[in-house]
Write a protein that holds these residues in place. Structure first.
Motif, PDB file in Angstrom:
ATOM      1  N   GLU A  94       0.846  -1.193   0.000  1.00 52.33           N
ATOM      2  CA  GLU A  94       0.000   0.000   0.000  1.00 52.33           C
ATOM      3  C   GLU A  94       0.883   1.245   0.000  1.00 52.33           C
ATOM      4  OE1 GLU A  94      -3.472  -0.303  -0.132  1.00 52.33           O
ATOM      5  OE2 GLU A  94      -2.829  -2.373  -0.466  1.00 52.33           O
ATOM      6  N   LYS A  95       0.408   2.303  -0.670  1.00 58.30           N
ATOM      7  CA  LYS A  95       1.195   3.531  -0.762  1.00 58.30           C
ATOM      8  C   LYS A  95       0.452   4.716  -0.159  1.00 58.30           C
ATOM      9  CE  LYS A  95       3.905   2.093  -4.676  1.00 58.30           C
ATOM     10  NZ  LYS A  95       4.367   2.374  -6.010  1.00 58.30           N
ATOM     11  N   MET A  96       1.250   5.625   0.403  1.00 57.89           N
ATOM     12  CA  MET A  96       0.710   6.878   0.915  1.00 57.89           C
ATOM     13  C   MET A  96       0.527   7.837  -0.256  1.00 57.89           C
ATOM     14  SD  MET A  96       2.872   7.335   4.452  1.00 57.89           S
ATOM     15  CE  MET A  96       4.497   7.108   3.731  1.00 57.89           C
ATOM     16  N   LYS A  97      -0.036   8.994   0.018  1.00 56.74           N
ATOM     17  CA  LYS A  97      -0.262   9.986  -1.033  1.00 56.74           C
ATOM     18  C   LYS A  97       1.021  10.422  -1.715  1.00 56.74           C
ATOM     19  CE  LYS A  97      -4.504  11.855   0.888  1.00 56.74           C
ATOM     20  NZ  LYS A  97      -5.164  13.032   1.456  1.00 56.74           N
ATOM     21  N   ASP A  98       2.142  10.413  -0.965  1.00 53.48           N
ATOM     22  CA  ASP A  98       3.421  10.846  -1.536  1.00 53.48           C
ATOM     23  C   ASP A  98       4.124   9.744  -2.335  1.00 53.48           C
ATOM     24  OD1 ASP A  98       4.452   9.152   0.406  1.00 53.48           O
ATOM     25  OD2 ASP A  98       5.453  10.743   1.541  1.00 53.48           O
ATOM     26  N   GLY A  99       3.512   8.557  -2.410  1.00 52.66           N
ATOM     27  CA  GLY A  99       4.070   7.464  -3.199  1.00 52.66           C
ATOM     28  C   GLY A  99       4.921   6.482  -2.408  1.00 52.66           C
ATOM     29  N   ASN A 100       5.278   6.810  -1.175  1.00 53.71           N
ATOM     30  CA  ASN A 100       6.062   5.892  -0.345  1.00 53.71           C
ATOM     31  C   ASN A 100       5.190   4.761   0.159  1.00 53.71           C
ATOM     32  OD1 ASN A 100       8.575   7.257  -0.443  1.00 53.71           O
ATOM     33  ND2 ASN A 100       7.816   8.742   1.041  1.00 53.71           N
ATOM     34  N   LYS A 101       5.785   3.581   0.269  1.00 47.68           N
ATOM     35  CA  LYS A 101       5.056   2.431   0.787  1.00 47.68           C
ATOM     36  C   LYS A 101       4.807   2.592   2.281  1.00 47.68           C
ATOM     37  CE  LYS A 101       6.396  -0.985  -2.591  1.00 47.68           C
ATOM     38  NZ  LYS A 101       6.935  -2.304  -2.828  1.00 47.68           N
TER      39      LYS A 101
END
Length: 132
Positions: A94-101
């Motif tokens: 799953e990823k956060m809004k900033d693209g980091n997992k």
């Protein structure tokens, strides 16, 4: 903060949030984490292909804020020893809004004397990888 949490209440809450999961009481642990300088107690359910956490509300002896991950969302799960706790780390797809997992870190207390927590932590240590 109570350390004598009724596993059956957790089981009932978990199964109401995620119906159809095969529940095994040997996979339930306590987790104590600090959020905004306040300790939060959670009950968690850990298996190789499913994770569930719920916050314990000691004032009302209830659970809330259920959160689950299935095997398709879990990339890697392992344990890391710390001085006062064992840390369960779950790397997700799953990823956060900033693209980091998203990476979850749960502190499993070593000094907790709840018998089922102690036994289950030993069992889970044998099934999950330990990282230094």
């Amino acid at each position: 903060m109570s350390i004598f949490i009724d596993r059956n209440k957790f089981k009932n809450y978990m199964l109401s949030e995620v119906p159809g999961i095969l529940y095994d009481e040997k996979k339930v642990l306590l987790s104590i984490n600090t959020v905004k300088s306040a300790p939060k107690m959670n009950c968690i359910y850990v298996s190789r292909d499913f994770f569930f956490a719920a916050q314990y509300q000691s004032n009302f002896d209830t659970f809330s804020k259920g959160f689950s991950l299935n095997k398709n969302q879990i990339q890697k799960m392992y344990l890391k020893d710390k001085m006062m706790s064992t840390q369960l780390i779950i790397e997700t797809n799953e990823k956060m809004k900033d693209g980091n997992k998203i990476i979850l870190k749960m502190n499993l207390p070593k000094l907790n004397r709840t018998p089922w927590h102690i036994e289950n932590l030993k069992r889970i240590r044998t099934t999950l990888e330990m990282v230094k």
